[in-house]
Scaffold this motif. Structure first.
Motif, PDB file in Angstrom:
ATOM      1  N   HIS A  30     -14.973  30.119  32.366  1.00 37.53           N
ATOM      2  CA  HIS A  30     -13.900  31.353  31.398  1.00 37.53           C
ATOM      3  C   HIS A  30     -13.215  32.953  31.562  1.00 37.53           C
ATOM      4  O   HIS A  30     -12.239  32.955  31.904  1.00 37.53           O
ATOM      5  CB  HIS A  30     -14.521  30.457  29.900  1.00 37.53           C
ATOM      6  CG  HIS A  30     -13.173  30.384  28.886  1.00 37.53           C
ATOM      7  ND1 HIS A  30     -13.169  30.052  27.939  1.00 37.53           N
ATOM      8  CD2 HIS A  30     -12.025  31.825  29.241  1.00 37.53           C
ATOM      9  CE1 HIS A  30     -11.591  31.182  27.628  1.00 37.53           C
ATOM     10  NE2 HIS A  30     -11.312  31.386  28.132  1.00 37.53           N
ATOM     11  N   ASP A  34     -10.176  34.237  33.620  1.00 39.27           N
ATOM     12  CA  ASP A  34      -9.387  35.024  33.301  1.00 39.27           C
ATOM     13  C   ASP A  34      -9.169  35.814  33.841  1.00 39.27           C
ATOM     14  O   ASP A  34      -8.404  36.556  33.999  1.00 39.27           O
ATOM     15  CB  ASP A  34     -10.024  35.507  31.899  1.00 39.27           C
ATOM     16  CG  ASP A  34     -10.205  34.457  30.692  1.00 39.27           C
ATOM     17  OD1 ASP A  34      -9.894  33.578  30.497  1.00 39.27           O
ATOM     18  OD2 ASP A  34     -11.407  34.645  29.088  1.00 39.27           O
ATOM     19  N   GLY A  37      -6.956  34.552  36.426  1.00 45.14           N
ATOM     20  CA  GLY A  37      -5.148  34.815  35.833  1.00 45.14           C
ATOM     21  C   GLY A  37      -4.671  33.369  35.530  1.00 45.14           C
ATOM     22  O   GLY A  37      -3.440  32.969  35.012  1.00 45.14           O
ATOM     23  N   VAL A  38      -6.105  33.230  35.946  1.00 46.30           N
ATOM     24  CA  VAL A  38      -5.926  31.041  35.867  1.00 46.30           C
ATOM     25  C   VAL A  38      -6.089  30.665  34.052  1.00 46.30           C
ATOM     26  O   VAL A  38      -7.234  31.419  33.182  1.00 46.30           O
ATOM     27  CB  VAL A  38      -6.689  30.204  35.817  1.00 46.30           C
ATOM     28  CG1 VAL A  38      -6.561  29.116  36.054  1.00 46.30           C
ATOM     29  CG2 VAL A  38      -6.556  30.299  37.788  1.00 46.30           C
ATOM     30  N   THR A  39      -4.404  29.721  33.111  1.00 49.87           N
ATOM     31  CA  THR A  39      -5.052  30.087  31.759  1.00 49.87           C
ATOM     32  C   THR A  39      -6.528  28.924  31.559  1.00 49.87           C
ATOM     33  O   THR A  39      -6.736  27.356  32.424  1.00 49.87           O
ATOM     34  CB  THR A  39      -3.673  29.168  31.106  1.00 49.87           C
ATOM     35  OG1 THR A  39      -2.404  30.067  31.570  1.00 49.87           O
ATOM     36  CG2 THR A  39      -3.745  28.845  29.594  1.00 49.87           C
ATOM     37  N   TRP A  40      -7.445  28.953  30.947  1.00 51.00           N
ATOM     38  CA  TRP A  40      -8.521  27.708  30.612  1.00 51.00           C
ATOM     39  C   TRP A  40      -8.482  26.754  29.283  1.00 51.00           C
ATOM     40  O   TRP A  40      -7.276  27.788  28.481  1.00 51.00           O
ATOM     41  CB  TRP A  40      -9.491  28.998  30.178  1.00 51.00           C
ATOM     42  CG  TRP A  40     -11.150  28.359  29.396  1.00 51.00           C
ATOM     43  CD1 TRP A  40     -10.998  27.490  28.593  1.00 51.00           C
ATOM     44  CD2 TRP A  40     -11.877  27.922  30.589  1.00 51.00           C
ATOM     45  NE1 TRP A  40     -12.446  27.011  28.877  1.00 51.00           N
ATOM     46  CE2 TRP A  40     -12.343  27.016  30.207  1.00 51.00           C
ATOM     47  CE3 TRP A  40     -11.555  27.925  31.618  1.00 51.00           C
ATOM     48  CZ2 TRP A  40     -13.301  26.866  30.717  1.00 51.00           C
ATOM     49  CZ3 TRP A  40     -12.874  27.428  32.533  1.00 51.00           C
ATOM     50  CH2 TRP A  40     -14.302  26.476  31.840  1.00 51.00           C
ATOM     51  N   THR A  41      -8.513  26.409  29.971  1.00 50.44           N
ATOM     52  CA  THR A  41      -7.620  24.837  28.506  1.00 50.44           C
ATOM     53  C   THR A  41      -8.889  23.914  27.634  1.00 50.44           C
ATOM     54  O   THR A  41      -9.875  23.965  29.440  1.00 50.44           O
ATOM     55  CB  THR A  41      -6.873  24.065  29.062  1.00 50.44           C
ATOM     56  OG1 THR A  41      -7.285  23.416  30.258  1.00 50.44           O
ATOM     57  CG2 THR A  41      -5.383  24.955  29.661  1.00 50.44           C
ATOM     58  N   GLY A  64      -4.001  27.100  38.929  1.00 51.57           N
ATOM     59  CA  GLY A  64      -3.329  28.118  38.255  1.00 51.57           C
ATOM     60  C   GLY A  64      -2.293  28.274  39.882  1.00 51.57           C
ATOM     61  O   GLY A  64      -1.796  29.376  39.797  1.00 51.57           O
TER      62      GLY A  64
END
Length: 223
Positions: A30, A34, A37-41, A64
């Motif tokens: 995570h 961050d 710049g990759v959204t964590w889901t 991403g």
């Protein structure tokens, strides 16, 4: 499925099966996501469970849309950074992080003379087992650095039986992730999934929680 009496060995995944280190892996990935710049889901987190380090990094980059943004050398540096994050989080690891019932189960296997090996994708697994004071119970460990393919490929579980000098049908593999269950099944071993049976529906045996994993319950499930 084979009979319980045929079983001579147990092959363990580590993260999420023996200890809560999967939580630390998730936190470390995570952190890196961050920074990239990759959204964590939650879906991305689930995809990484039981998957080797470089494969996990590639999944994050793909999520991403950045899979072509880095050279292999740069990817190696990113993976190393994740590992540094993870090792930092491991400083607080103790026997308290062993999942419910797992220490007792592993001790029981030893007492009944079953062979035990580790089939973890984590290169840090020896450090983790030592911190948990469980290393003495393991008769063999698969070195992930020697593997050609990661889970769900069966290679790691094939090797997990080989280090014990056992046939695949003489082994039960324990996993909490879909990729791991597929790996065990591909190795023609009995798969024991720990977690939601709807998610781990390909497992031969299923227990919702580690506290349910006992020799007696496994025997009941197989007979």
């Amino acid at each position: 499925m084979v009979k319980f009496e045929q079983i001579k060995g147990f092959i363990f995944d580590l993260d999420g099966v023996i200890a809560n280190t999967s939580l630390y892996h998730g936190q470390a990935w995570h952190q890196l996501a961050d920074e990239l710049g990759v959204t964590w889901t939650e879906d991305l987190a689930n995809q990484l469970k039981g998957v080797a380090r470089m494969d996990s990094l590639n999944l994050i980059l793909k999520a991403g849309g950045k899979e072509n943004d880095y050279t292999e050398a740069e990817k190696e540096k990113l993976a190393a950074k994740k590992n540094e994050n993870y090792l930092g989080l491991l400083d607080s690891l103790s026997q308290d992080d062993i999942l419910p019932g797992m220490k007792e189960f592993i001790e029981d296997l030893s007492a009944h003379h079953y062979l035990v090996s580790l089939a973890s994708s984590s290169k840090n697994s020896p450090i983790v087992l030592k911190k948990l004071d469980l290393a003495k119970y393991f008769d063999g460990k698969v070195d992930p650095a020697t593997l050609t393919h990661g889970k769900p490929d069966p290679e790691i579980y094939v090797r997990g039986a080989e280090v014990l000098n056992l046939k695949p049908e003489e082994c039960i593999g324990l996993e909490d992730a879909i990729a791991g269950v597929k790996s065990i099944n591909g190795a023609h071993e009995t798969s024991l999934g720990i977690g939601d049976p709807k998610i781990l529906n390909e497992a031969d045996l299923n227990f919702n929680d580690t506290s349910e994993v006992t020799l007696e319950n496994i025997k009941k499930a197989m007979d």
